[in-house]
Design a protein around this motif. Structure first.
Motif, mmCIF file in Angstrom:
data_model
loop_
_atom_site.group_PDB
_atom_site.id
_atom_site.type_symbol
_atom_site.label_atom_id
_atom_site.label_comp_id
_atom_site.label_asym_id
_atom_site.label_seq_id
_atom_site.Cartn_x
_atom_site.Cartn_y
_atom_site.Cartn_z
ATOM 1 N N VAL A 44 0.553 -37.287 15.928
ATOM 2 C CA VAL A 44 1.164 -36.718 17.125
ATOM 3 C C VAL A 44 2.427 -37.512 17.457
ATOM 4 N N LEU A 97 -3.528 -32.069 25.293
ATOM 5 C CA LEU A 97 -3.965 -32.731 24.071
ATOM 6 C C LEU A 97 -4.898 -33.898 24.395
ATOM 7 N N ALA A 141 5.277 -33.366 23.450
ATOM 8 C CA ALA A 141 4.419 -33.839 22.374
ATOM 9 C C ALA A 141 4.381 -32.779 21.275
ATOM 10 N N ILE A 179 2.208 -31.932 17.544
ATOM 11 C CA ILE A 179 1.115 -32.280 16.649
ATOM 12 C C ILE A 179 1.455 -31.779 15.246
#
Length: 86
Positions: A32, A76, A52, A54
């Motif tokens: 991440v 998350l 963010a 992933i």
């Protein structure tokens, strides 16, 4: 504004579903990336998360393609917290 990207690894013990995705992601470790911006408050420096991403699929999973998918940092972290509950 100064920005930086930091990286961490999330481990999911059970399959999970990302918000906005139809497919369930398998258990495993996922890289991440967090985008952060610098906040200057007097003599102290602090960083605020503004995004963010992933990496899909999981680390070590066989896959022909890699995706970098935006995800809400709070969502998350909530998914990981739920995954770690007995």
């Amino acid at each position: 504004m100064t920005t930086r990207t930091s990286q961490t690894v999330f481990r999911f013990e059970a399959p999970f579903r990302l918000p906005g995705f139809d497919a369930v992601q398998p258990a495993g470790q996922y890289r991440v990336d967090y985008d952060e911006e610098l906040l200057e408050a007097g003599s102290r420096l602090a960083w605020r998360r503004v995004g963010a991403f992933i990496h899909l699929p999981a680390i070590g999973a066989n896959g022909a393609t890699q995706q970098l998918v935006p995800v809400d940092p709070a969502a998350l972290e909530a998914m990981q917290h739920k995954d770690q509950q007995p």
